[in-house]
Write an enzyme that holds these catalytic residues in place. Structure first.
Site, PDB file in Angstrom:
ATOM      1  CB  SER A 104      -0.140  -8.194  -0.948  1.00  0.00           C
ATOM      2  OG  SER A 104      -0.962  -8.998  -0.122  1.00  0.00           O
ATOM      3  CD  GLU A 137     -10.743   4.581   0.823  1.00  0.00           C
ATOM      4  OE1 GLU A 137     -10.830   5.775   0.462  1.00  0.00           O
ATOM      5  OE2 GLU A 137      -9.955   3.770   0.296  1.00  0.00           O
ATOM      6  CE  LYS A 186      -4.518  -1.468   1.421  1.00  0.00           C
ATOM      7  NZ  LYS A 186      -4.361  -2.914   1.716  1.00  0.00           N
TER       8      LYS A 186
HETATM    9  C1  LIG Z   1      -5.231  -3.958   1.513  1.00  0.00           C
HETATM   10  C2  LIG Z   1      -4.493  -5.198   1.282  1.00  0.00           C
HETATM   11  C3  LIG Z   1      -4.840  -6.081   0.238  1.00  0.00           C
HETATM   12  C4  LIG Z   1      -6.034  -5.872  -0.645  1.00  0.00           C
HETATM   13  O1  LIG Z   1      -6.000  -4.760  -1.474  1.00  0.00           O
HETATM   14  P1  LIG Z   1      -5.754  -4.857  -3.041  1.00  0.00           P
HETATM   15  O2  LIG Z   1      -6.095  -3.506  -3.530  1.00  0.00           O
HETATM   16  O3  LIG Z   1      -6.652  -5.922  -3.581  1.00  0.00           O
HETATM   17  O4  LIG Z   1      -4.334  -5.195  -3.239  1.00  0.00           O
HETATM   18  C5  LIG Z   1      -4.057  -7.202   0.038  1.00  0.00           C
HETATM   19  N1  LIG Z   1      -2.998  -7.470   0.831  1.00  0.00           N
HETATM   20  C6  LIG Z   1      -2.650  -6.656   1.853  1.00  0.00           C
HETATM   21  C7  LIG Z   1      -1.474  -7.023   2.682  1.00  0.00           C
HETATM   22  C8  LIG Z   1      -3.379  -5.496   2.107  1.00  0.00           C
HETATM   23  O5  LIG Z   1      -3.028  -4.695   3.119  1.00  0.00           O
END
Ligand SMILES: *Cc1c(COP(=O)(O)O)cnc(C)c1O
Length: 400
Positions: free
Chosen positions: A382, A116, A94
């Site tokens: 992620s 948000e 993010k």
């Molecule tokens: C917020 C988040 C997601 C989901 O958001 P996407 O926009 O689909 O990437 C996935 N993994 C983590 C670690 C997150 O914090």
């Protein structure tokens, strides 16, 4: 072959096939088109690029490595590689778009960013970028989420952001977006709305995608350097879809690479039990854009649920809907229990505690390993799971 790469967009106000668009007031359209044209100019500006790249490298620790998961590979019979987005500052992908959005806001003369947050991850990344770049930061968050994610609320406060509690409806992410958007409509002359994923009206899906495409760009190059070729398949979890689209951008023109987007099946297939918008959604409009949307029989927006709160949005990025329609990406689901198993499995075999969101992608990799024996699987990790450890131990304890 048609190229799907980044920012080949914006004929017709940002439609991807029939999805996307700008279902908003005329006044805001003018402002958004203005933001978009400034963004297009900036992204080709050398000074902006240098500044952004410097932040990504020295502040967020990019490039994040691609890691060969030796133990997991041995156990599963295929080669499993992880793109380590969990190693970004603040613990997830993010920060990639947050740094980009806040730098954009600053360059176009805005004093504040409005955003948000659900579980608080986007809020923390925004608050971090705003603190660094000297902008005010208002974060809207549902009251239920505030109670659940107090450490993130406290982080945002320490970083100097204003956390504004939202008490309407379910008091979670959807209502937080409603309120943030409402606030933005009164402040758009001095503030930028900095959305947390590849969702919302044009141009936000394209702007966020651009800033996240660094994941795929790096991954492709790193993977070729490591292995001499491309992966057989690439897997990423899909909430709004930003980490997935950023990863897929690197491989979308490599037809031989299979792409899998993994949605949360939550507790089951019924509406209200999951957040698998691409799998169970129907065409609809939410927050100013058209997408596959989880809806009740009467076409009202359904509640979305996943054990991973970063995935529980009833809509999904318009480009994913398009990529599903043309068949370039396969969208599959993983339920809560499978994600929890993968959470423990990666922790125990590789010493990496993944975010529950990312655990969905890991779980799918483990699930299809039998079909990819001897082949190479690249999974986008992620985020890291520190934020989830108390919740998992309390609700899904294991005896070992
Ligand atoms: C917020 C988040 C997601 C989901 O958001 P996407 O926009 O689909 O990437 C996935 N993994 C983590 C670690 C997150 O914090």
């Amino acid at each position: 072959m048609e190229s799907y790469t980044v920012n080949k967009i914006s004929k017709d106000e940002g439609f991807f096939g029939i999805y996307g668009g700008q279902y908003i007031k005329e006044e805001l359209k003018i402002e958004f088109d203005n933001i978009y044209s400034q963004f297009l100019k900036l992204k080709d500006d050398e000074e902006f690029q240098n500044e952004l790249n410097d932040l990504l490298e020295h502040f967020s620790c990019r490039p994040t490595p691609v890691y060969f998961a030796k133990n997991l590979s041995k156990k599963s019979g295929c080669e499993i590689y992880l793109k380590r987005e969990d190693l970004n500052h603040t613990g997830a992908h993010k920060l990639n778009h947050s740094l980009g959005e806040v730098l954009l806001a600053k360059k176009i003369g805005k004093k504040k960013v409005i955003a948000e947050t659900g579980a608080g991850q986007h809020g923390v990344a925004m608050a971090t970028a705003a603190a660094l770049l000297g902008l005010e930061c208002d974060i809207y968050m549902g009251d239920v989420d505030i109670q659940k994610a107090m450490p993130n609320v406290n982080r945002m406060k320490i970083l100097g952001a204003h956390v504004i509690a939202v008490h309407s409806g379910q008091k979670t992410l959807k209502e937080a977006v409603d309120k943030a958007f409402e606030a933005y409509q009164n402040e758009y002359k001095t503030a930028l709305y900095a959305i947390g994923s590849v969702v919302g009206p044009h141009p936000f899906p394209s702007i966020v995608e651009y800033f996240q495409s660094v994941i795929g760009k790096e991954s492709r190059e790193q993977f070729i350097n490591m292995t001499g070729g491309l992966p057989d398949c690439v897997i990423a979890c899909v909430g709004g879809g930003s980490n997935a689209i950023g990863m897929f951008d690197g491989f979308i023109d490599d037809k031989e690479v299979e792409l899998y987007g993994i949605e949360p099946l939550g507790k089951g297939e019924k509406i209200g039990e999951n957040a698998a918008s691409l799998t169970y959604g129907r065409e609809g409009i939410i927050h100013g854009f058209k997408c596959l949307l989880l809806q009740n029989e009467d076409n009202t927006v359904a509640d979305a649920y996943s054990v991973a709160s970063g995935l529980d949005y009833p809509g999904v990025g318009p480009k994913h809907c398009y990529l599903k329609d043309i068949g370039r990406v396969k969208y599959r689901t993983i339920n809560d229990d499978e994600a929890i198993n993968a959470f423990y499995e990666l922790s125990r075999t590789e010493g990496i505690i993944p975010a529950l969101e990312s655990s969905h992608a890991v779980a799918y990799g483990l699930k299809i390993a039998k079909d990819y024996q001897g082949k190479k699987i690249l999974i986008n990790l992620s985020g890291r799971g520190d934020k989830d450890i108390d919740f998992v131990l309390e609700n899904y304890p294991r005896k070992f």
